[in-house]
Scaffold this active site. Structure first.
Site, mmCIF file in Angstrom:
data_model
loop_
_atom_site.group_PDB
_atom_site.id
_atom_site.type_symbol
_atom_site.label_atom_id
_atom_site.label_comp_id
_atom_site.label_asym_id
_atom_site.label_seq_id
_atom_site.Cartn_x
_atom_site.Cartn_y
_atom_site.Cartn_z
ATOM 1 N N GLY A 1 4.623 -3.365 -5.015
ATOM 2 C CA GLY A 1 4.515 -5.024 -4.221
ATOM 3 C C GLY A 1 5.126 -6.669 -4.300
ATOM 4 O O GLY A 1 4.314 -6.843 -4.305
ATOM 5 N N LYS B 1 3.527 0.676 4.703
ATOM 6 C CA LYS B 1 1.329 1.350 5.629
ATOM 7 C C LYS B 1 0.338 0.140 4.606
ATOM 8 O O LYS B 1 -0.048 -0.803 4.920
ATOM 9 C CB LYS B 1 1.457 2.651 5.338
ATOM 10 N N GLY B 2 1.195 -0.497 4.071
ATOM 11 C CA GLY B 2 0.494 -1.146 2.720
ATOM 12 C C GLY B 2 -0.480 -0.995 2.386
ATOM 13 O O GLY B 2 -1.469 -1.586 1.921
ATOM 14 N N HIS C 1 13.177 -6.978 -11.475
ATOM 15 C CA HIS C 1 12.885 -5.763 -11.635
ATOM 16 C C HIS C 1 13.151 -5.544 -12.722
ATOM 17 O O HIS C 1 13.304 -4.207 -13.053
ATOM 18 C CB HIS C 1 13.355 -5.302 -10.805
ATOM 19 N N THR D 1 7.332 -7.913 -2.567
ATOM 20 C CA THR D 1 7.594 -8.519 -1.292
ATOM 21 C C THR D 1 5.286 -9.640 -1.436
ATOM 22 O O THR D 1 6.113 -10.531 -0.718
ATOM 23 C CB THR D 1 7.511 -7.280 0.089
HETATM 24 P P1 PAP Z 1 10.675 -3.928 -3.257
HETATM 25 O O1 PAP Z 1 10.637 -4.029 -4.689
HETATM 26 O O2 PAP Z 1 12.635 -3.184 -3.399
HETATM 27 O O3 PAP Z 1 10.864 -5.497 -3.045
HETATM 28 P P2 PAP Z 1 7.819 -4.304 -2.422
HETATM 29 O O4 PAP Z 1 7.502 -4.689 -1.716
HETATM 30 O O5 PAP Z 1 7.590 -3.655 -4.013
HETATM 31 O O6 PAP Z 1 9.578 -3.989 -2.161
HETATM 32 O O7 PAP Z 1 7.125 -2.698 -2.303
HETATM 33 C C1 PAP Z 1 7.330 -1.950 -0.775
HETATM 34 C C2 PAP Z 1 5.383 -1.317 -0.528
HETATM 35 O O8 PAP Z 1 4.686 -2.917 -0.816
HETATM 36 C C3 PAP Z 1 5.037 -0.750 0.135
HETATM 37 O O9 PAP Z 1 4.681 0.158 0.390
HETATM 38 P P3 PAP Z 1 4.360 1.418 1.327
HETATM 39 O O10 PAP Z 1 5.782 1.845 1.123
HETATM 40 O O11 PAP Z 1 3.219 2.165 0.367
HETATM 41 O O12 PAP Z 1 3.386 1.281 2.658
HETATM 42 C C4 PAP Z 1 5.237 -1.855 1.814
HETATM 43 O O13 PAP Z 1 3.933 -1.927 2.848
HETATM 44 C C5 PAP Z 1 4.061 -2.205 0.685
HETATM 45 N N1 PAP Z 1 3.810 -4.035 1.416
HETATM 46 C C6 PAP Z 1 4.399 -4.689 1.739
HETATM 47 N N2 PAP Z 1 4.076 -5.737 1.976
HETATM 48 C C7 PAP Z 1 2.810 -5.623 2.312
HETATM 49 C C8 PAP Z 1 1.556 -6.963 1.975
HETATM 50 N N3 PAP Z 1 1.217 -8.202 2.547
HETATM 51 N N4 PAP Z 1 0.271 -6.274 1.679
HETATM 52 C C9 PAP Z 1 0.006 -5.131 0.871
HETATM 53 N N5 PAP Z 1 1.330 -4.410 0.783
HETATM 54 C C10 PAP Z 1 2.362 -4.725 1.570
#
Ligand code: PAP
Length: 350
Positions: free
Chosen positions: A82, A306-307, A146, A84
């Protein structure tokens, strides 16, 4: 790049720096190495954790050169838990009282930039044999990282700055990591190196980007118990369940609480909405933009899949889910930390 908090990176004493960076490269070349993931990139084991070479070199440089200030705020996450979202929420919160929309770090600039451009990872700033000039940044400076707790630059530990930590159910974390790396393999035109089953096995034995996940999470959890004024610990699932409540706690923790008036005016909800998955993933910059990470270009859309909570049940078998839950339970036993067990009645299977 017109990035608000992105510091201008200037080369100082190139020869001296080059010497240090050569030293980091030499050290990395002696570390245990494992090819990993759909891309088959190298991971190196350093002080018990697995890193790709690019951020590891930057982390080593940051350990030697990063000088934290007591007013700094550092967002730490296990990759794919999470980051981002946390960056977006914190950036919008900390900058919410900037009046001039033309200012680069006005919260609305987030509608033109990817959150990773708004809040840089410390170890990414210290890359390419160059030291960034971070002194000119106005406080409170907002960074991300990280790295495991034990490998944070010493000045972070000694400065009194605040750390916000976010982690996620290992099952969803693994699934998110898998899809992200698969997208990278496709973008780079690579034949898939590891299958999902292989990545699962390695993850269970602690080998993944940033892993072992459980050690990463536990170290920050313990530190948050020891020094709650310094480390705030959150889970993605809590943030999903009550984003507004978590945001209010976060704002208080980093020293910019929402006033009663702001709450009455709906400021919390406004930021929550602006940083929601639905809103961010629909922005032009996140649909079609790219950012450079090391020598790789990443499509911003790959940070928005998907988030949701519980997508693991479309990708893990019941045995896999139970096994990961069992490992998590064993690792966290006695710590007071737990993640909800897999509700197998909701399992879709594949
Ligand atoms: P990173 O460590 O490479 O920066 P990071 O942002 O931690 O990545 O992880 C991406 C996950 O956060 C994705 O999850 P998923 O694969 O299960 O879908 C992404 O969809 C999710 N994500 C990004 N933005 C949001 C948001 N605004 N709300 C909820 N989940 C989010």
């Amino acid at each position: 790049m017109a990035s608000p908090q992105r510091p201008s990176v200037s080369s100082k004493e190139p020869t001296d720096d080059q010497e240090s960076y050569n030293r980091y490269k030499d050290l990395i070349s002696t570390l245990p190495t494992q090819r990993w993931g759909p891309c088959g990139d190298d991971l190196h084991q350093h002080h018990g954790f697995w890193f790709p070479p690019f951020p590891l070199e930057g982390l080593m440089a940051a350990q030697d050169h990063f000088v934290a200030r007591p007013t700094d705020v550092i967002l730490v996450t296990f990759p794919k838990s999470g980051t981002t979202w946390l960056k977006a929420l914190t950036f919008a919160t900390i900058n919410r009282n900037r009046a001039d929309v033309a200012e680069p770090n006005h919260p609305l600039s987030m509608l033109k930039l990817n959150p990773h451009e708004c809040v840089p990872l410390i170890s990414f700033l210290y890359n390419d044999g160059r030291l960034p000039d971070l002194d000119s940044l106005h406080g409170p400076r907002l960074f991300a990282e990280h790295a495991p707790f034990s490998l944070l630059p010493e000045s972070v530990l000694g400065s009194g700055c605040r750390i916000v930590y976010l982690c996620r159910d290992p099952k969803d974390n693994l699934v998110s990591l898998w899809h992200y790396m698969l997208a990278q393999a496709r973008a780079r035109g690579l034949a898939q190196y590891h299958s999902f089953d292989e990545v699962f096995e390695l993850f269970c034995s602690g080998i993944s980007m940033g892993g072992p996940m459980w050690d990463h999470v536990l170290d920050y959890w313990r530190e948050s118990l020891r020094r709650p004024e310094r480390v705030m610990f959150m889970k993605y699932e809590q943030l999903k369940g009550d984003t507004g409540g978590c945001l209010k706690r976060l704002a208080e923790f980093i020293g910019c609480p929402f006033s009663e008036e702001e709450e009455r005016e709906g400021k919390v909800e406004e930021i929550v909405e602006m940083c929601s998955f639905e809103r961010l993933s629909e922005l032009e910059v996140n649909k079609n933009g790219r950012i450079g990470i090391g020598s790789t270009e990443i499509e911003n859309k790959d940070f928005f899949r998907k988030g949701v909570v519980g997508d693991w049940n479309r990708h893990l078998t019941a045995e896999m889910a139970e096994r990961l839950d069992r490992i998590t339970e064993e690792k966290f036993r006695g710590s007071g930390l737990k993640f909800e067990k897999a509700p197998l009645e909701n399992w879709y299977g594949h």
